[in-house]
Design a protein around this motif. Structure first.
Motif, PDB file in Angstrom:
ATOM      1  N   GLN A 192       0.811  -1.221   0.000  1.00 28.13           N
ATOM      2  CA  GLN A 192       0.000   0.000   0.000  1.00 28.13           C
ATOM      3  C   GLN A 192       0.845   1.272   0.000  1.00 28.13           C
ATOM      4  N   GLU A 193       1.937   1.257   0.710  1.00 30.60           N
ATOM      5  CA  GLU A 193       2.800   2.441   0.741  1.00 30.60           C
ATOM      6  C   GLU A 193       4.248   2.000   0.623  1.00 30.60           C
ATOM      7  N   THR A 194       4.895   1.836   1.774  1.00 30.48           N
ATOM      8  CA  THR A 194       6.293   1.422   1.792  1.00 30.48           C
ATOM      9  C   THR A 194       6.442   0.154   2.616  1.00 30.48           C
ATOM     10  N   PHE A 195       7.204  -0.793   2.082  1.00 34.49           N
ATOM     11  CA  PHE A 195       7.414  -2.072   2.747  1.00 34.49           C
ATOM     12  C   PHE A 195       8.909  -2.374   2.725  1.00 34.49           C
ATOM     13  N   ILE A 196       9.483  -2.615   3.895  1.00 30.84           N
ATOM     14  CA  ILE A 196      10.897  -3.000   3.989  1.00 30.84           C
ATOM     15  C   ILE A 196      10.953  -4.516   3.936  1.00 30.84           C
ATOM     16  N   TRP A 197      11.464  -5.013   2.818  1.00 36.76           N
ATOM     17  CA  TRP A 197      11.535  -6.463   2.636  1.00 36.76           C
ATOM     18  C   TRP A 197      12.873  -6.980   3.132  1.00 36.76           C
ATOM     19  N   LYS A 198      12.828  -8.012   3.960  1.00 38.39           N
ATOM     20  CA  LYS A 198      14.046  -8.617   4.502  1.00 38.39           C
ATOM     21  C   LYS A 198      14.062 -10.096   4.167  1.00 38.39           C
ATOM     22  N   ARG A 199      15.219 -10.560   3.731  1.00 39.86           N
ATOM     23  CA  ARG A 199      15.344 -11.974   3.373  1.00 39.86           C
ATOM     24  C   ARG A 199      15.264 -12.843   4.616  1.00 39.86           C
ATOM     25  N   THR A 200      14.544 -13.957   4.503  1.00 41.79           N
ATOM     26  CA  THR A 200      14.401 -14.868   5.633  1.00 41.79           C
ATOM     27  C   THR A 200      15.098 -16.209   5.416  1.00 41.79           C
ATOM     28  N   LYS A 201      15.570 -16.466   4.190  1.00 42.53           N
ATOM     29  CA  LYS A 201      16.219 -17.746   3.895  1.00 42.53           C
ATOM     30  C   LYS A 201      17.446 -17.517   3.029  1.00 42.53           C
ATOM     31  N   GLN A 202      18.324 -18.506   3.015  1.00 38.06           N
ATOM     32  CA  GLN A 202      19.509 -18.446   2.147  1.00 38.06           C
ATOM     33  C   GLN A 202      19.141 -18.975   0.769  1.00 38.06           C
ATOM     34  N   ALA A 203      18.253 -18.257   0.111  1.00 37.86           N
ATOM     35  CA  ALA A 203      17.742 -18.707  -1.180  1.00 37.86           C
ATOM     36  C   ALA A 203      17.266 -17.504  -1.975  1.00 37.86           C
ATOM     37  N   PHE A 204      17.202 -17.682  -3.289  1.00 39.71           N
ATOM     38  CA  PHE A 204      16.657 -16.634  -4.151  1.00 39.71           C
ATOM     39  C   PHE A 204      15.182 -16.390  -3.803  1.00 39.71           C
ATOM     40  N   THR A 205      14.693 -15.239  -4.201  1.00 40.76           N
ATOM     41  CA  THR A 205      13.274 -14.910  -4.090  1.00 40.76           C
ATOM     42  C   THR A 205      12.807 -14.390  -5.444  1.00 40.76           C
ATOM     43  N   VAL A 206      11.574 -14.707  -5.795  1.00 40.96           N
ATOM     44  CA  VAL A 206      10.961 -14.178  -7.018  1.00 40.96           C
ATOM     45  C   VAL A 206       9.703 -13.404  -6.635  1.00 40.96           C
ATOM     46  N   PHE A 207       9.560 -12.210  -7.204  1.00 44.06           N
ATOM     47  CA  PHE A 207       8.331 -11.441  -7.084  1.00 44.06           C
ATOM     48  C   PHE A 207       7.588 -11.489  -8.416  1.00 44.06           C
ATOM     49  N   MET A 208       6.290 -11.796  -8.353  1.00 44.87           N
ATOM     50  CA  MET A 208       5.412 -11.681  -9.520  1.00 44.87           C
ATOM     51  C   MET A 208       4.390 -10.596  -9.199  1.00 44.87           C
ATOM     52  N   CYS A 209       4.362  -9.548  -9.997  1.00 43.01           N
ATOM     53  CA  CYS A 209       3.438  -8.450  -9.757  1.00 43.01           C
ATOM     54  C   CYS A 209       2.109  -8.773 -10.439  1.00 43.01           C
ATOM     55  N   THR A 210       1.077  -8.989  -9.642  1.00 38.43           N
ATOM     56  CA  THR A 210      -0.219  -9.410 -10.180  1.00 38.43           C
ATOM     57  C   THR A 210      -1.239  -8.271 -10.236  1.00 38.43           C
ATOM     58  N   ASN A 211      -0.860  -7.113  -9.712  1.00 40.41           N
ATOM     59  CA  ASN A 211      -1.763  -5.966  -9.770  1.00 40.41           C
ATOM     60  C   ASN A 211      -0.982  -4.701  -9.427  1.00 40.41           C
ATOM     61  N   GLY A 212      -1.323  -3.602 -10.060  1.00 42.40           N
ATOM     62  CA  GLY A 212      -0.753  -2.308  -9.699  1.00 42.40           C
ATOM     63  C   GLY A 212       0.644  -2.083 -10.236  1.00 42.40           C
ATOM     64  N   GLN A 213       1.356  -1.156  -9.585  1.00 45.86           N
ATOM     65  CA  GLN A 213       2.741  -0.855  -9.942  1.00 45.86           C
ATOM     66  C   GLN A 213       3.500  -0.436  -8.686  1.00 45.86           C
ATOM     67  N   PHE A 214       4.821  -0.601  -8.739  1.00 46.07           N
ATOM     68  CA  PHE A 214       5.610  -0.294  -7.553  1.00 46.07           C
ATOM     69  C   PHE A 214       7.047   0.026  -7.945  1.00 46.07           C
ATOM     70  N   GLU A 215       7.770   0.559  -6.982  1.00 38.26           N
ATOM     71  CA  GLU A 215       9.197   0.841  -7.129  1.00 38.26           C
ATOM     72  C   GLU A 215       9.973  -0.032  -6.160  1.00 38.26           C
ATOM     73  N   MET A 216      11.167  -0.388  -6.570  1.00 44.29           N
ATOM     74  CA  MET A 216      12.100  -1.111  -5.718  1.00 44.29           C
ATOM     75  C   MET A 216      13.351  -0.245  -5.594  1.00 44.29           C
ATOM     76  N   ILE A 217      13.715   0.082  -4.365  1.00 47.02           N
ATOM     77  CA  ILE A 217      14.869   0.942  -4.132  1.00 47.02           C
ATOM     78  C   ILE A 217      16.047   0.056  -3.741  1.00 47.02           C
ATOM     79  N   VAL A 218      17.065   0.049  -4.588  1.00 43.87           N
ATOM     80  CA  VAL A 218      18.224  -0.830  -4.415  1.00 43.87           C
ATOM     81  C   VAL A 218      19.485   0.018  -4.459  1.00 43.87           C
ATOM     82  N   ASN A 219      20.191   0.076  -3.346  1.00 40.06           N
ATOM     83  CA  ASN A 219      21.436   0.852  -3.273  1.00 40.06           C
ATOM     84  C   ASN A 219      21.249   2.281  -3.793  1.00 40.06           C
ATOM     85  N   GLY A 220      20.130   2.888  -3.420  1.00 40.26           N
ATOM     86  CA  GLY A 220      19.847   4.263  -3.816  1.00 40.26           C
ATOM     87  C   GLY A 220      19.243   4.418  -5.200  1.00 40.26           C
TER      88      GLY A 220
END
Length: 319
Positions: free
Chosen positions: A258-286
């Motif tokens: 909905q606004e801002t979400f701080i995502w933190k890894r919980t496993k020693q594994a890759f993660t995949v995001f599939m965007c099924t609705n809307g639009q968003f930004e990902m802030i990576v190293n600025g």
């Protein structure tokens, strides 16, 4: 190497039952009126995904895993699968009913096809009025009853038909008979496998009058004749990662951003995001990276924390 979120060039599949929603709804670069699938991340032989942007652009996923196995896959994935990427991600547009089908388990798939089995899940992204999915038996059945109905073209009488709407989730264990009905767009997450046993195709024929191959004998000992609980109930919570499916092959959560979400890894594994609705930004190293509905993003295992910002629904998949 400075790692970053990876997107891949869609691998588009023409299907007899496909349509045009992958373009009109998800903005995929389809060129036919019968495009049924967009393979978003694949290592199926003959259909290897290629990185679309950044310094790794043009390299395929197997090449980058070979160069940076631990950084891309993560230690826990390598311990189970070696350098093999274990999942396949798709968007599917069913303009017409798909065939009634099922997938073998790991043991059968390995013995017969040198492949993984195919446990999978569907997330319904869009559904026309009266659209439905076919999943599993209405009541416990057996091989004799199944064959009698199949031979008399009354198989559907034994099967569950679920009316569906946007946001519905179904988890399909191997052996479960199923079909995506006309008018449905789904995001599909599955084991890396392209092994399907087609058992009924609605007596459909191509332009030359030929029906598609059926796999009647192969399917007999692969079918689960018992009832299954395939529809998954869950409740979205704004700016939370909500558990939806947790199985030995993948874990899928839903993030109702909905606004801002701080995502933190919980496993020693890759993660995949599939965007099924809307639009968003990902802030990576600025740096700000922008995504929208229909985008699929692989987060290498070595990347730990990300900031997500916008209004979107995200499937968050890990091992």
């Amino acid at each position: 190497m400075k790692f970053y979120p990876l997107t891949f060039t869609p691998i588009l599949k023409d299907r007899i039952w496909g349509g045009t929603k992958l373009k009109t709804y998800l903005n995929k670069p389809i060129v036919s009126e019968t495009t049924g699938e967009s393979w978003e991340i694949s290592t199926v032989p003959g259909d290897i995904s290629v990185v679309a942007t950044g310094v790794l652009k043009g390299k395929n996923i197997n090449e980058i895993i070979d160069l940076y196995p631990e950084e891309i896959l993560g230690k826990s994935v390598i311990s189970r699968f070696g350098k093999q990427f274990p999942l396949l991600f798709k968007f599917i547009d069913a303009k017409e009913d798909l065939s009634i089908q099922l997938h073998p388990n790991d043991a059968l798939a390995r013995e017969r096809h040198n492949s993984f089995g195919k446990t999978e899940m569907w997330y319904v992204m869009q559904a026309d009025e009266s659209a439905r999915l076919v999943v599993g038996f209405k009541k416990d059945s057996n091989q004799q009853e199944y064959l009698a109905h199949l031979e008399n073209k009354k198989l559907i009488d034994l099967l569950n038909e679920y009316p569906v709407s946007k946001g519905d989730v179904f988890f399909l264990e191997t052996g479960t008979i199923h079909a995506i009905g006309a008018g449905v767009v789904v995001a599909e997450i599955q084991q890396t496998s392209d092994v399907t046993y087609r058992i009924y195709d609605w007596d459909r024929v191509d332009a030359n009058g030929n029906g598609r191959e059926l796999h009647t004998e192969l399917a007999l000992d692969a079918i689960n004749y018992q009832t299954t609980t395939s529809k998954i109930d869950y409740k979205e919570v704004a700016n939370k990662s909500t558990a939806v499916v947790d199985c030995p092959y993948f874990v899928t959560n839903i993030i109702a951003l909905q606004e801002t979400f701080i995502w933190k890894r919980t496993k020693q594994a890759f993660t995949v995001f599939m965007c099924t609705n809307g639009q968003f930004e990902m802030i990576v190293n600025g740096e700000i990276l922008r995504y929208r509905m229909g985008d699929t993003i692989l987060i290498p295992a070595c990347m730990e924390n990300l900031t997500l910002r916008g209004k979107a629904t995200l499937l968050e998949i890990s091992i």
